[in-house]
Design a protein around this motif. Structure first.
Motif, PDB file in Angstrom:
ATOM      1  N   THR A 283      -0.890  -7.761  -8.819  1.00 29.96           N
ATOM      2  CA  THR A 283      -2.187  -7.238  -9.243  1.00 29.96           C
ATOM      3  C   THR A 283      -2.302  -5.817  -8.719  1.00 29.96           C
ATOM      4  OG1 THR A 283      -3.174  -9.438  -9.167  1.00 29.96           O
ATOM      5  CG2 THR A 283      -4.675  -7.551  -9.131  1.00 29.96           C
ATOM      6  N   THR A 284      -2.602  -4.858  -9.584  1.00 32.20           N
ATOM      7  CA  THR A 284      -2.439  -3.450  -9.238  1.00 32.20           C
ATOM      8  C   THR A 284      -3.726  -2.654  -9.379  1.00 32.20           C
ATOM      9  OG1 THR A 284      -0.157  -3.573 -10.028  1.00 32.20           O
ATOM     10  CG2 THR A 284      -1.087  -1.381  -9.769  1.00 32.20           C
ATOM     11  N   VAL A 285      -3.945  -1.751  -8.423  1.00 28.38           N
ATOM     12  CA  VAL A 285      -4.988  -0.739  -8.542  1.00 28.38           C
ATOM     13  C   VAL A 285      -4.348   0.618  -8.279  1.00 28.38           C
ATOM     14  CG1 VAL A 285      -6.825  -2.306  -7.824  1.00 28.38           C
ATOM     15  CG2 VAL A 285      -5.691  -0.871  -6.118  1.00 28.38           C
ATOM     16  N   GLU A 286      -4.906   1.666  -8.861  1.00 30.33           N
ATOM     17  CA  GLU A 286      -4.387   3.017  -8.653  1.00 30.33           C
ATOM     18  C   GLU A 286      -5.471   3.878  -8.015  1.00 30.33           C
ATOM     19  OE1 GLU A 286      -2.257   4.903 -11.762  1.00 30.33           O
ATOM     20  OE2 GLU A 286      -1.029   3.128 -12.197  1.00 30.33           O
ATOM     21  N   ILE A 287      -5.063   4.660  -7.017  1.00 30.92           N
ATOM     22  CA  ILE A 287      -5.965   5.545  -6.291  1.00 30.92           C
ATOM     23  C   ILE A 287      -5.374   6.950  -6.304  1.00 30.92           C
ATOM     24  CG2 ILE A 287      -7.020   6.049  -4.048  1.00 30.92           C
ATOM     25  CD1 ILE A 287      -8.114   3.528  -5.199  1.00 30.92           C
ATOM     26  N   ALA A 288      -6.176   7.947  -6.599  1.00 26.69           N
ATOM     27  CA  ALA A 288      -5.722   9.340  -6.544  1.00 26.69           C
ATOM     28  C   ALA A 288      -5.635   9.751  -5.078  1.00 26.69           C
ATOM     29  CB  ALA A 288      -6.675  10.244  -7.309  1.00 26.69           C
ATOM     30  N   ALA A 289      -4.466   9.578  -4.497  1.00 23.84           N
ATOM     31  CA  ALA A 289      -4.302   9.806  -3.062  1.00 23.84           C
ATOM     32  C   ALA A 289      -2.852  10.144  -2.751  1.00 23.84           C
ATOM     33  CB  ALA A 289      -4.732   8.569  -2.276  1.00 23.84           C
ATOM     34  N   SER A 290      -2.651  10.690  -1.560  1.00 22.92           N
ATOM     35  CA  SER A 290      -1.313  10.996  -1.066  1.00 22.92           C
ATOM     36  C   SER A 290      -0.656   9.738  -0.521  1.00 22.92           C
ATOM     37  CB  SER A 290      -1.412  12.046   0.054  1.00 22.92           C
ATOM     38  OG  SER A 290      -1.932  11.447   1.241  1.00 22.92           O
ATOM     39  N   HIS A 291       0.539   9.913   0.037  1.00 24.42           N
ATOM     40  CA  HIS A 291       1.251   8.791   0.652  1.00 24.42           C
ATOM     41  C   HIS A 291       0.437   8.189   1.797  1.00 24.42           C
ATOM     42  CE1 HIS A 291       4.738   6.317   1.251  1.00 24.42           C
ATOM     43  NE2 HIS A 291       4.950   6.754   2.477  1.00 24.42           N
ATOM     44  N   ALA A 292      -0.366   9.016   2.461  1.00 26.87           N
ATOM     45  CA  ALA A 292      -1.163   8.559   3.605  1.00 26.87           C
ATOM     46  C   ALA A 292      -2.514   8.022   3.163  1.00 26.87           C
ATOM     47  CB  ALA A 292      -1.343   9.688   4.607  1.00 26.87           C
ATOM     48  N   VAL A 293      -2.532   7.227   2.108  1.00 29.34           N
ATOM     49  CA  VAL A 293      -3.785   6.734   1.541  1.00 29.34           C
ATOM     50  C   VAL A 293      -4.574   5.877   2.521  1.00 29.34           C
ATOM     51  CG1 VAL A 293      -2.605   4.762   0.466  1.00 29.34           C
ATOM     52  CG2 VAL A 293      -4.796   5.522  -0.455  1.00 29.34           C
TER      53      VAL A 293
ATOM     54  N   ILE B  21       5.077 -15.645  -3.107  1.00 28.49           N
ATOM     55  CA  ILE B  21       3.758 -15.377  -2.538  1.00 28.49           C
ATOM     56  C   ILE B  21       3.051 -14.361  -3.424  1.00 28.49           C
ATOM     57  CG2 ILE B  21       2.495 -14.519  -0.519  1.00 28.49           C
ATOM     58  CD1 ILE B  21       4.942 -15.261   1.184  1.00 28.49           C
ATOM     59  N   PRO B  22       1.813 -14.608  -3.843  1.00 25.82           N
ATOM     60  CA  PRO B  22       1.117 -13.657  -4.714  1.00 25.82           C
ATOM     61  C   PRO B  22       0.945 -12.291  -4.047  1.00 25.82           C
ATOM     62  CG  PRO B  22      -0.393 -15.348  -3.911  1.00 25.82           C
ATOM     63  CD  PRO B  22       0.984 -15.790  -3.528  1.00 25.82           C
ATOM     64  N   SER B  23       1.023 -11.250  -4.860  1.00 25.95           N
ATOM     65  CA  SER B  23       0.967  -9.905  -4.295  1.00 25.95           C
ATOM     66  C   SER B  23      -0.035  -9.020  -5.016  1.00 25.95           C
ATOM     67  CB  SER B  23       2.354  -9.250  -4.333  1.00 25.95           C
ATOM     68  OG  SER B  23       2.771  -9.012  -5.667  1.00 25.95           O
ATOM     69  N   TRP B  24      -0.497  -8.020  -4.268  1.00 28.68           N
ATOM     70  CA  TRP B  24      -1.370  -6.963  -4.762  1.00 28.68           C
ATOM     71  C   TRP B  24      -0.730  -5.636  -4.390  1.00 28.68           C
ATOM     72  CZ3 TRP B  24      -2.826 -11.738  -3.898  1.00 28.68           C
ATOM     73  CH2 TRP B  24      -3.853 -12.310  -4.650  1.00 28.68           C
ATOM     74  N   THR B  25      -0.893  -4.624  -5.241  1.00 29.91           N
ATOM     75  CA  THR B  25      -0.279  -3.320  -4.984  1.00 29.91           C
ATOM     76  C   THR B  25      -1.301  -2.206  -5.194  1.00 29.91           C
ATOM     77  OG1 THR B  25       1.936  -4.046  -5.623  1.00 29.91           O
ATOM     78  CG2 THR B  25       1.503  -1.691  -5.707  1.00 29.91           C
TER      79      THR B  25
ATOM     80  N   VAL C 212       0.849  -1.190   0.000  1.00 33.23           N
ATOM     81  CA  VAL C 212       0.000   0.000   0.000  1.00 33.23           C
ATOM     82  C   VAL C 212       0.886   1.242   0.000  1.00 33.23           C
ATOM     83  CG1 VAL C 212      -1.774   1.275   1.265  1.00 33.23           C
ATOM     84  CG2 VAL C 212      -1.794  -1.240   1.271  1.00 33.23           C
ATOM     85  N   ALA C 213       0.929   1.947  -1.150  1.00 34.36           N
ATOM     86  CA  ALA C 213       1.825   3.113  -1.266  1.00 34.36           C
ATOM     87  C   ALA C 213       3.197   2.733  -0.726  1.00 34.36           C
ATOM     88  CB  ALA C 213       1.258   4.325  -0.523  1.00 34.36           C
ATOM     89  N   SER C 214       3.722   1.643  -1.254  1.00 36.07           N
ATOM     90  CA  SER C 214       4.848   0.960  -0.633  1.00 36.07           C
ATOM     91  C   SER C 214       5.870   0.557  -1.680  1.00 36.07           C
ATOM     92  CB  SER C 214       4.317  -0.265   0.127  1.00 36.07           C
ATOM     93  OG  SER C 214       5.333  -0.894   0.866  1.00 36.07           O
ATOM     94  N   VAL C 215       6.820  -0.261  -1.254  1.00 31.18           N
ATOM     95  CA  VAL C 215       7.847  -0.777  -2.156  1.00 31.18           C
ATOM     96  C   VAL C 215       7.967  -2.278  -1.984  1.00 31.18           C
ATOM     97  CG1 VAL C 215       9.206   1.326  -2.375  1.00 31.18           C
ATOM     98  CG2 VAL C 215       9.637  -0.201  -0.459  1.00 31.18           C
ATOM     99  N   SER C 216       8.203  -2.971  -3.082  1.00 27.46           N
ATOM    100  CA  SER C 216       8.433  -4.424  -3.069  1.00 27.46           C
ATOM    101  C   SER C 216       9.848  -4.664  -3.573  1.00 27.46           C
ATOM    102  CB  SER C 216       7.399  -5.127  -3.952  1.00 27.46           C
ATOM    103  OG  SER C 216       7.276  -4.487  -5.211  1.00 27.46           O
ATOM    104  N   PRO C 217      10.833  -4.544  -2.699  1.00 22.51           N
ATOM    105  CA  PRO C 217      12.230  -4.602  -3.126  1.00 22.51           C
ATOM    106  C   PRO C 217      12.686  -6.007  -3.488  1.00 22.51           C
ATOM    107  CG  PRO C 217      12.111  -4.533  -0.749  1.00 22.51           C
ATOM    108  CD  PRO C 217      10.697  -4.370  -1.245  1.00 22.51           C
ATOM    109  N   ASP C 218      13.731  -6.060  -4.289  1.00 21.71           N
ATOM    110  CA  ASP C 218      14.409  -7.316  -4.566  1.00 21.71           C
ATOM    111  C   ASP C 218      15.615  -7.408  -3.646  1.00 21.71           C
ATOM    112  OD1 ASP C 218      15.072  -9.725  -5.688  1.00 21.71           O
ATOM    113  OD2 ASP C 218      15.147  -8.995  -7.754  1.00 21.71           O
ATOM    114  N   VAL C 219      16.220  -8.577  -3.610  1.00 23.26           N
ATOM    115  CA  VAL C 219      17.401  -8.791  -2.764  1.00 23.26           C
ATOM    116  C   VAL C 219      18.470  -7.756  -3.101  1.00 23.26           C
ATOM    117  CG1 VAL C 219      19.263 -10.398  -2.230  1.00 23.26           C
ATOM    118  CG2 VAL C 219      16.924 -11.243  -2.500  1.00 23.26           C
ATOM    119  N   GLY C 220      19.013  -7.122  -2.067  1.00 24.27           N
ATOM    120  CA  GLY C 220      20.060  -6.123  -2.252  1.00 24.27           C
ATOM    121  C   GLY C 220      19.563  -4.705  -2.391  1.00 24.27           C
ATOM    122  N   GLU C 221      18.242  -4.489  -2.359  1.00 25.30           N
ATOM    123  CA  GLU C 221      17.698  -3.135  -2.536  1.00 25.30           C
ATOM    124  C   GLU C 221      17.278  -2.529  -1.201  1.00 25.30           C
ATOM    125  OE1 GLU C 221      16.000  -3.421  -7.111  1.00 25.30           O
ATOM    126  OE2 GLU C 221      14.603  -3.758  -5.451  1.00 25.30           O
ATOM    127  N   SER C 222      17.455  -1.219  -1.093  1.00 24.35           N
ATOM    128  CA  SER C 222      17.129  -0.465   0.115  1.00 24.35           C
ATOM    129  C   SER C 222      16.189   0.685  -0.235  1.00 24.35           C
ATOM    130  CB  SER C 222      18.405   0.110   0.737  1.00 24.35           C
ATOM    131  OG  SER C 222      18.968   1.082  -0.145  1.00 24.35           O
TER     132      SER C 222
END
Length: 249
Positions: free
Chosen positions: A218-228, A190-194, A100-110
């Motif tokens: 699986t992705t949805v987009e919302i017109a919102a700030s970081h504090a969605v 693990i299946p993911s939604w964003t 949710v207004a987040s990041v899904s990093p791969d190994v080695g990413e910060s």
């Protein structure tokens, strides 16, 4: 006693929803989402993410996951996405991940490395660094968002009075939380939604889209700030419900 011992809905086969907040926020940032999920009958745990570093935070969350006997759906906001990505790897009870207004990093990413990939984040210019004692007896830095900048950068679509209270009650993240990399990537198994927040000044929407596409999310987009999760808790809860239903067994 297990944290889920008082969650009778598990007996009906409903997964426990585990929520992980990010930096500059606390578990109360999920309050609206929690209310929606509980109305639908879900047992919910909003973790008090320590915000001390990816590995420490993930170990803390993993201990909670290992204490839960039934299925789990996890949702994470902002930096919490790194913690979830690390903690959920190999956890057989975790059925879905929701970013949710987040990041899904791969190994080695910060966090720092990911935010450098796309322009648009206002976080780096809005941070106040505060020296605090570290566990090894030395000193480290805690990061706060400057209170006057918090409403615009973090919560532009939240009413001003609420955003100002969020600024005052924000929880700082250690510098290592922003700099440490993940060593595991749970979204690979693990299946993911964003949920992409298209007016986000914390994590650029284009970065969110790139990461979601890479993860096959699986992705949805919302017109919102970081504090969605605060400004639009209904759509956030709906996406978590969608993930739970799609992975129910």
């Amino acid at each position: 006693m297990s944290p889920a011992a008082d969650l009778p809905a598990q007996e009906a086969g409903m997964p426990t929803i585990v929520l992980i907040h990010g930096a500059f926020a606390g578990s109360s940032s999920w309050n609206g989402v929690i209310a929606n999920l509980k109305r639908q009958g879900y047992p919910v745990i909003a973790v008090a993410n320590p915000l001390r570093g990816v590995q420490k935070d993930a170990a803390y969350v993993r201990a909670l996951l290992d204490s839960l006997s039934g299925p789990v759906v996890m949702a994470a906001h902002s930096y919490g996405g790194l913690v979830m990505t690390e903690a959920a790897d190999g956890a057989s009870n975790v059925k879905a991940l929701v970013y949710v207004a987040s990041v899904s990093p791969d190994v080695g990413e910060s966090v720092v490395g990911l935010l450098a990939k796309y322009p648009g984040s206002q976080l780096a210019t809005s941070i106040n660094m505060v020296p605090v004692p570290s566990d090894d007896g030395g000193m480290t830095m805690d990061q706060y968002l400057v209170q006057d900048k918090f409403p615009e950068v973090f919560a532009a679509d939240v009413d001003r009075a609420t955003a100002e209270i969020m600024a005052v009650t924000q929880r700082p993240a250690s510098a290592s939380a922003q700099e440490e990399s993940v060593t595991k990537a749970a979204w690979k198994t693990i299946p993911s939604w964003t949920l992409i927040s298209t007016q986000d000044q914390g994590i650029p929407p284009d970065l969110q889209r790139f990461l979601a596409d890479r993860a096959g999310s699986t992705t949805v987009e919302i017109a919102a700030s970081h504090a969605v999760a605060v400004s639009q808790p209904g759509p956030v809860a709906d996406l978590i419900d969608t993930a739970a239903r799609a992975t129910a067994r």
